[in-house]
Enzyme design. Structure first.
Site, PDB file in Angstrom:
ATOM      1  N   SER A  42       0.812  -1.223   0.000  1.00  0.00           N
ATOM      2  CA  SER A  42       0.000   0.000   0.000  1.00  0.00           C
ATOM      3  C   SER A  42       0.840   1.266   0.000  1.00  0.00           C
ATOM      4  O   SER A  42       0.379   2.318   0.431  1.00  0.00           O
ATOM      5  CB  SER A  42      -0.968   0.010   1.197  1.00  0.00           C
ATOM      6  OG  SER A  42      -1.790  -1.140   1.181  1.00  0.00           O
ATOM      7  N   ARG A  43       2.072   1.165  -0.463  1.00  0.00           N
ATOM      8  CA  ARG A  43       2.995   2.302  -0.517  1.00  0.00           C
ATOM      9  C   ARG A  43       3.321   2.874   0.862  1.00  0.00           C
ATOM     10  O   ARG A  43       3.820   4.000   0.980  1.00  0.00           O
ATOM     11  CB  ARG A  43       2.451   3.425  -1.428  1.00  0.00           C
ATOM     12  CG  ARG A  43       2.281   3.017  -2.890  1.00  0.00           C
ATOM     13  CD  ARG A  43       3.604   2.627  -3.504  1.00  0.00           C
ATOM     14  NE  ARG A  43       3.537   2.385  -4.926  1.00  0.00           N
ATOM     15  CZ  ARG A  43       3.426   1.177  -5.503  1.00  0.00           C
ATOM     16  NH1 ARG A  43       3.354   0.104  -4.732  1.00  0.00           N
ATOM     17  NH2 ARG A  43       3.384   1.044  -6.807  1.00  0.00           N
TER      18      ARG A  43
END
Length: 213
Positions: free
Chosen positions: A190-191
């Protein structure tokens, strides 16, 4: 053919990085990660982006890390090249390593100094003979008319040093980057990546901070 760059993406899931995982000194931490990179048999593991700046105009290129000691990161090049000229103008530079196979990036910032002539000589004479000849042939970063210019020059240099050791040209040698900032980045889902920054204070001590991704 139109390429939709926005759809090119990859999620990072291999590992995490915690404060407890880190060495207190970034050079030790780099050595730890680099040993893991070598164990993973990553191609061109020592390739790094060297970024320089002259008159606020940045420039970057890939060079190879050729040494790591208790003081910093060592690389070699032509002193009269674009990067050599930039370093002479402004010795503050950065290095960036990216090892996609391990989903890791390292950024190093600091001041560059020249290696001693004896250290540059030692490395130069460890290089393959073809690479030694190349250091004499190429006036790196200068404009040339054609490939034939290099080919003719190589023939001349081969004849000049035929049957004898090749001395290191005075315009070629090593640099060491003395770090005062380092950042270790581990890709996460999810970065929401793990990022830790090392900063050197005026007393020579390193502090470590977690950064928001």
């Amino acid at each position: 053919m139109k390429i939709d760059l926005a759809k090119i993406r990859n999620d990072y899931t291999l590992n995490g990085l915690q404060r407890a995982d880190l060495s207190q000194n970034p050079l030790d931490q780099f050595q730890k990660w680099f040993s893991e990179v070598l164990s993973a048999e990553i191609t061109e593991a020592n390739a790094m982006v060297l970024s320089t700046s002259v008159n606020h105009r940045p420039s970057g290129r890939i060079v190879l890390l050729k040494g790591l000691d208790a003081y910093g990161f060592v690389f070699f090049t032509n002193y009269l090249s674009q990067k050599g000229t930039a370093i002479a103008h402004n010795p503050l530079v950065s290095l960036t390593f990216f090892w996609k196979e391990l989903e890791r990036q390292v950024r190093i910032e600091g001041k560059v100094e020249k290696l001693s002539e004896s250290d540059s000589d030692e490395y130069f004479h460890s290089r393959p003979r073809g690479s030694q000849l190349g250091a004499w042939v190429s006036h790196q970063s200068e404009v040339i008319d054609s490939r034939e210019v290099l080919d003719r020059k190589l023939v001349e240099i081969e004849k000049r040093f035929e049957g004898q050791p090749i001395p290191r040209p005075s315009h070629w040698g090593g640099y060491r980057l003395l770090p005062d900032y380092a950042e270790f980045w581990q890709g996460r889902p999810s970065r929401l990546h793990d990022r830790f920054a090392y900063e050197l204070d005026k007393n020579g001590n390193w502090s470590i901070s977690r950064l928001s991704p």
